[in-house]
Every structure is written in C-alpha cells, then in structure tokens.
Scaffold this motif. Sequence first.
Motif, PDB file in Angstrom:
ATOM      1  N   MET A 253       3.702   6.903 -14.026  1.00 43.00           N
ATOM      2  CA  MET A 253       3.846   6.734 -12.575  1.00 43.00           C
ATOM      3  C   MET A 253       2.474   6.688 -11.912  1.00 43.00           C
ATOM      4  O   MET A 253       2.246   5.901 -10.979  1.00 43.00           O
ATOM      5  CB  MET A 253       4.663   7.889 -11.991  1.00 43.00           C
ATOM      6  N   HIS A 254       1.534   7.503 -12.393  1.00 42.29           N
ATOM      7  CA  HIS A 254       0.184   7.486 -11.836  1.00 42.29           C
ATOM      8  C   HIS A 254      -0.494   6.144 -12.088  1.00 42.29           C
ATOM      9  O   HIS A 254      -1.146   5.588 -11.198  1.00 42.29           O
ATOM     10  CB  HIS A 254      -0.647   8.617 -12.456  1.00 42.29           C
TER      11      HIS A 254
ATOM     12  N   LEU B 198       0.825  -1.201   0.000  1.00 49.27           N
ATOM     13  CA  LEU B 198       0.000   0.000   0.000  1.00 49.27           C
ATOM     14  C   LEU B 198       0.863   1.255   0.000  1.00 49.27           C
ATOM     15  O   LEU B 198       0.633   2.202  -0.779  1.00 49.27           O
ATOM     16  CB  LEU B 198      -0.924  -0.012   1.220  1.00 49.27           C
ATOM     17  N   VAL B 199       1.882   1.273   0.855  1.00 42.97           N
ATOM     18  CA  VAL B 199       2.778   2.429   0.934  1.00 42.97           C
ATOM     19  C   VAL B 199       3.529   2.611  -0.387  1.00 42.97           C
ATOM     20  O   VAL B 199       3.688   3.739  -0.881  1.00 42.97           O
ATOM     21  CB  VAL B 199       3.752   2.270   2.115  1.00 42.97           C
ATOM     22  N   VAL B 200       3.988   1.509  -0.966  1.00 40.29           N
ATOM     23  CA  VAL B 200       4.719   1.596  -2.243  1.00 40.29           C
ATOM     24  C   VAL B 200       3.821   2.171  -3.328  1.00 40.29           C
ATOM     25  O   VAL B 200       4.226   3.049  -4.109  1.00 40.29           O
ATOM     26  CB  VAL B 200       5.263   0.210  -2.652  1.00 40.29           C
ATOM     27  N   GLY B 201       2.567   1.686  -3.405  1.00 33.72           N
ATOM     28  CA  GLY B 201       1.650   2.177  -4.429  1.00 33.72           C
ATOM     29  C   GLY B 201       1.370   3.659  -4.296  1.00 33.72           C
ATOM     30  O   GLY B 201       1.394   4.397  -5.289  1.00 33.72           O
ATOM     31  N   ILE B 202       1.101   4.123  -3.063  1.00 35.96           N
ATOM     32  CA  ILE B 202       0.829   5.547  -2.850  1.00 35.96           C
ATOM     33  C   ILE B 202       2.080   6.372  -3.121  1.00 35.96           C
ATOM     34  O   ILE B 202       2.007   7.481  -3.668  1.00 35.96           O
ATOM     35  CB  ILE B 202       0.314   5.774  -1.420  1.00 35.96           C
ATOM     36  N   THR B 203       3.254   5.845  -2.763  1.00 39.89           N
ATOM     37  CA  THR B 203       4.499   6.551  -3.007  1.00 39.89           C
ATOM     38  C   THR B 203       4.728   6.757  -4.506  1.00 39.89           C
ATOM     39  O   THR B 203       5.044   7.863  -4.956  1.00 39.89           O
ATOM     40  CB  THR B 203       5.673   5.774  -2.390  1.00 39.89           C
ATOM     41  N   VAL B 204       4.560   5.698  -5.277  1.00 36.96           N
ATOM     42  CA  VAL B 204       4.757   5.804  -6.730  1.00 36.96           C
ATOM     43  C   VAL B 204       3.749   6.775  -7.331  1.00 36.96           C
ATOM     44  O   VAL B 204       4.080   7.587  -8.210  1.00 36.96           O
ATOM     45  CB  VAL B 204       4.638   4.407  -7.378  1.00 36.96           C
ATOM     46  N   PHE B 205       2.507   6.716  -6.847  1.00 35.59           N
ATOM     47  CA  PHE B 205       1.462   7.596  -7.373  1.00 35.59           C
ATOM     48  C   PHE B 205       1.789   9.059  -7.094  1.00 35.59           C
ATOM     49  O   PHE B 205       1.677   9.917  -7.980  1.00 35.59           O
ATOM     50  CB  PHE B 205       0.120   7.225  -6.743  1.00 35.59           C
TER      51      PHE B 205
ATOM     52  N   GLU C  73      -6.844  -0.157  10.540  1.00 35.47           N
ATOM     53  CA  GLU C  73      -7.871  -0.011   9.512  1.00 35.47           C
ATOM     54  C   GLU C  73      -8.191   1.460   9.259  1.00 35.47           C
ATOM     55  O   GLU C  73      -8.408   1.873   8.118  1.00 35.47           O
ATOM     56  CB  GLU C  73      -9.143  -0.752   9.922  1.00 35.47           C
ATOM     57  N   ALA C  74      -8.187   2.271  10.339  1.00 36.11           N
ATOM     58  CA  ALA C  74      -8.448   3.694  10.169  1.00 36.11           C
ATOM     59  C   ALA C  74      -7.358   4.367   9.339  1.00 36.11           C
ATOM     60  O   ALA C  74      -7.638   5.225   8.489  1.00 36.11           O
ATOM     61  CB  ALA C  74      -8.563   4.370  11.541  1.00 36.11           C
ATOM     62  N   GLU C  75      -6.112   3.978   9.563  1.00 35.08           N
ATOM     63  CA  GLU C  75      -5.018   4.563   8.792  1.00 35.08           C
ATOM     64  C   GLU C  75      -5.077   4.132   7.331  1.00 35.08           C
ATOM     65  O   GLU C  75      -4.712   4.893   6.434  1.00 35.08           O
ATOM     66  CB  GLU C  75      -3.669   4.174   9.408  1.00 35.08           C
ATOM     67  N   ILE C  76      -5.533   2.929   7.063  1.00 33.39           N
ATOM     68  CA  ILE C  76      -5.686   2.481   5.671  1.00 33.39           C
ATOM     69  C   ILE C  76      -6.743   3.327   4.970  1.00 33.39           C
ATOM     70  O   ILE C  76      -6.564   3.748   3.821  1.00 33.39           O
ATOM     71  CB  ILE C  76      -6.047   0.990   5.620  1.00 33.39           C
ATOM     72  N   VAL C  77      -7.856   3.610   5.669  1.00 30.54           N
ATOM     73  CA  VAL C  77      -8.897   4.466   5.095  1.00 30.54           C
ATOM     74  C   VAL C  77      -8.349   5.859   4.831  1.00 30.54           C
ATOM     75  O   VAL C  77      -8.607   6.458   3.769  1.00 30.54           O
ATOM     76  CB  VAL C  77     -10.117   4.530   6.035  1.00 30.54           C
TER      77      VAL C  77
ATOM     78  N   ILE D 190      -0.704  -0.739  -8.235  1.00 29.37           N
ATOM     79  CA  ILE D 190      -0.136  -1.287  -6.995  1.00 29.37           C
ATOM     80  C   ILE D 190      -1.080  -1.030  -5.823  1.00 29.37           C
ATOM     81  O   ILE D 190      -1.276  -1.894  -4.955  1.00 29.37           O
ATOM     82  CB  ILE D 190       1.249  -0.677  -6.725  1.00 29.37           C
ATOM     83  N   PHE D 191      -1.681   0.140  -5.797  1.00 27.37           N
ATOM     84  CA  PHE D 191      -2.626   0.493  -4.743  1.00 27.37           C
ATOM     85  C   PHE D 191      -3.824  -0.465  -4.738  1.00 27.37           C
ATOM     86  O   PHE D 191      -4.229  -0.971  -3.686  1.00 27.37           O
ATOM     87  CB  PHE D 191      -3.081   1.936  -4.945  1.00 27.37           C
ATOM     88  N   LEU D 192      -4.390  -0.724  -5.906  1.00 33.65           N
ATOM     89  CA  LEU D 192      -5.529  -1.644  -5.995  1.00 33.65           C
ATOM     90  C   LEU D 192      -5.136  -3.053  -5.561  1.00 33.65           C
ATOM     91  O   LEU D 192      -5.931  -3.760  -4.929  1.00 33.65           O
ATOM     92  CB  LEU D 192      -6.064  -1.659  -7.428  1.00 33.65           C
ATOM     93  N   PHE D 193      -3.916  -3.473  -5.882  1.00 36.18           N
ATOM     94  CA  PHE D 193      -3.448  -4.794  -5.471  1.00 36.18           C
ATOM     95  C   PHE D 193      -3.344  -4.884  -3.951  1.00 36.18           C
ATOM     96  O   PHE D 193      -3.685  -5.915  -3.342  1.00 36.18           O
ATOM     97  CB  PHE D 193      -2.095  -5.095  -6.114  1.00 36.18           C
ATOM     98  N   SER D 194      -2.901  -3.803  -3.308  1.00 41.86           N
ATOM     99  CA  SER D 194      -2.808  -3.804  -1.843  1.00 41.86           C
ATOM    100  C   SER D 194      -4.196  -3.883  -1.207  1.00 41.86           C
ATOM    101  O   SER D 194      -4.378  -4.527  -0.177  1.00 41.86           O
ATOM    102  CB  SER D 194      -2.087  -2.537  -1.366  1.00 41.86           C
ATOM    103  N   ILE D 195      -5.198  -3.228  -1.818  1.00 38.66           N
ATOM    104  CA  ILE D 195      -6.563  -3.307  -1.311  1.00 38.66           C
ATOM    105  C   ILE D 195      -7.083  -4.739  -1.426  1.00 38.66           C
ATOM    106  O   ILE D 195      -7.766  -5.255  -0.529  1.00 38.66           O
ATOM    107  CB  ILE D 195      -7.476  -2.336  -2.074  1.00 38.66           C
ATOM    108  N   PHE D 196      -6.754  -5.405  -2.537  1.00 34.24           N
ATOM    109  CA  PHE D 196      -7.159  -6.803  -2.720  1.00 34.24           C
ATOM    110  C   PHE D 196      -6.569  -7.688  -1.623  1.00 34.24           C
ATOM    111  O   PHE D 196      -7.260  -8.549  -1.056  1.00 34.24           O
ATOM    112  CB  PHE D 196      -6.704  -7.292  -4.095  1.00 34.24           C
TER     113      PHE D 196
END
Length: 394
Positions: free
Chosen positions: A358-359, A212-219, A331-335, A365-371
């Motif tokens: 990059m976006h 999740l962190v990697v996906g948001i970082t790249v985005f 869970e709150a931090e993920i939201v 990657i973000f969607l994969f972390s949610i899965f």
Amino acid sequence: VPQHDRGLIPGAASPAQAPPRLASAAPGASGCSRAPSRLAVSSAASLPNVVIEMQNEAFLPQKPAVAAHANRVAVFGQDLSFLSRQNQLLVLAFGNLSCSLGFAYLQERVFIIDGTSHVFITFLTALFFGICGFIECVASRDTRRRASMREYAQLSLFTMGGMYFTNFSLTYLNYPTRVMFKSSKVIPVMLVGVMLQGKRYTRVEYLGAFILVVGITVFTLGDAKESPKFDMLGVLLISIGVIFDAVTSNYEEKVFFHLRKCSQAEVMMYASLFGSVWALLGLVQSGELWTSLAHSMANPQVVIWTGMFSVLGYCSSIFILVLIKHFGATEAEIVKSCRKVFTILLSFLLVAKPVSSMHVLGGMIFLFSIFISVWVKKHKKAVRGKSLDVEAAK
C-alpha cells in the motif's frame, strides 16, 4: 504647408535641417497625456528614426512602482525575486516542510507528558504565534493595520473552528485517518475558491487533485492497519474541520492579501491574538485553566517545548501565507499535502516500520499527481506567454 505650421525654427531651409522638437500641447492639455498632433505626425516622416522613438517613449505609460513592490516575493525580509517563479515555490515549500517536521517532533514530545491539556497548549501556541507576529511587524517597521478588527475576528473563528473540530475528531479516529482526511482538503479548497472567489480550474487540474488525494489515501491506509480506529462521528467532525480550513485559506487569500494587501506577519499577529482569546475563554469555561497552570509549573518543559515548536510553527505558517499570497490557496494546500507524506516517510527513517505494498502503490500515485501538477503549470505558463505576445502585437 507653411513653415510656421510645421513646428520648425523660423529661417530653417528644410525639415531635414531643423532640430526636432515635440509638437506643442493645445490649450488646456496636460503635457505628455496628449498624443502628437496630425501635422507633427505627418512631418515626422522626414525626421530621423531616433526622433520618432523619442516621441513614442515620451507617450508610453509607465508602470507604477507600487505594483512592482506588491508583486515582490519576500519572506522574513529576504527578497526571493531574483529566483524564477518555480524556484520560489520550491524554496517556500522546503521552508514549510523543514519547519513543520521540527514542529511535529516537539509537539509530540509535549503531548506524551501525562496530564497535558490540548486546550491549554492551543492557547499557548496561539499566544506565541501572536508574539512572533508582533516581533516581525516591529522588525520590518510595518505596524500599520490594514484590515479591520471585525475581519480578523471572523478569520480567527474560522481558524479555531478548524483546529477544534480536527483535534476533537482524534477521539474517534487514529492519526493516519486524520491525515487522510486533511490531505483531501485540496478539493474543498478548489470548490470554495470557485464559489467565494470565482476561480476557474480545468478538468486536468481537478483530475490531478483527485489523483493526489487517492495517492495520499492509499499511502496512509498502509499505516492505518497498525492501529485501526474508526467511527462515523469522527468522520463527521473531521469533515467539518476540513470545510473550516478550506474557508480559512480562501478567506485569507481574497480579503487579506488581494483586497487589503496585508502582510503575512500582520495576519498572523491579529488572527493568533484573537484565537488565543477564544482558547482562553474555553479554558475558563471548562475549568482547566488553574489545573493546566499547576501542571506547567510541575513540568516546566511543557512551556519551553511549546514555545520552541510555536516558533517553528509560526515560520511554517508564514511560508504557507506567502504561498497563498503569491501562488494561491490551492498550491498552498498541495504543498501541505506533500508535507504530510514526507512526515510519514520520515517516521519510516526514524522508527523501524515495515514497508507494505500500500505504501509503494500510494507513493507511485502521489508522484504521478505531482507530474500532472507540473505539466499543468507549464501548459498554463505557455498559454499565458502566447496571450501576452498577441496583446503586444496588437
């Protein structure tokens, strides 16, 4: 066995003809707290099954109503218990997202006005938060304070520490870089939860948080190219702010929600009022108080818009506190991390921005972390259900 020892009515011809009754309690026993005697159990074999079921029901422990009330998920007086747990999470996440977007829009409108003081706006925001918390406590008829003033003072120091170091870091970092570091708060929250609350996470959960962190970082790095601004002092400041935020979330969950059983309105009211005091002392110490008041009189929209986004920010914070109380700090931090991505996506819709590779990569990657997060929750729920079945069988 003599007839009087069977607990039957005198004169009855046989056990089948006798009306059933529970064995009398021994002297000194207290009614239903005592199990049936050996003679009553042995004679029950010839009684109808309904009698045995009545006896079992009489000795079953009843769940207290207080526990059911404590587990009730409610926000602003609206009971969400009729929804499934997953739908409760979605409703709370959507409420937080909606209020946060309005909060960010109005806050940006305030800060584009020349001469606006960050410390003064922080003071007004905390003051409005405290007023909103007081109104909710009165409206819900729950004005009893459960936690001590000392605990609220400590919580307000953690909260204000996170706000101060995060805002100070903007002097050395651009906004997307700040979002990147704030999004990585999921991992510190998990680590502080392990140290402070003794929580346990699986390797898959740590992996999901890292992805999740990697996906948001790249985005966010895709946005960082537009206004590059980077300084190691800013990284140090934002890192301290992230640690403060991680301690705040776990401290709220452990002390105020699990130990003291406080309502989210009570926590917001007292913590915000304490925070407004710290911000006011900062205004007086820096000499910005009278300058900020004069600026607000010349620009009255500053106070009006601050009041509006403070109400939205309060609602957003209430949704987060309900998430922490019933679902946990992680869970709150993920939201909150998902909220940052949706905020950037909204900026693409409102403002014409080029979409880079990059976006796209960061979004995938973000969607994969949610899965992974959804899969872990379903797996835990299945394991918990099997455990309950085993306990029930015993």
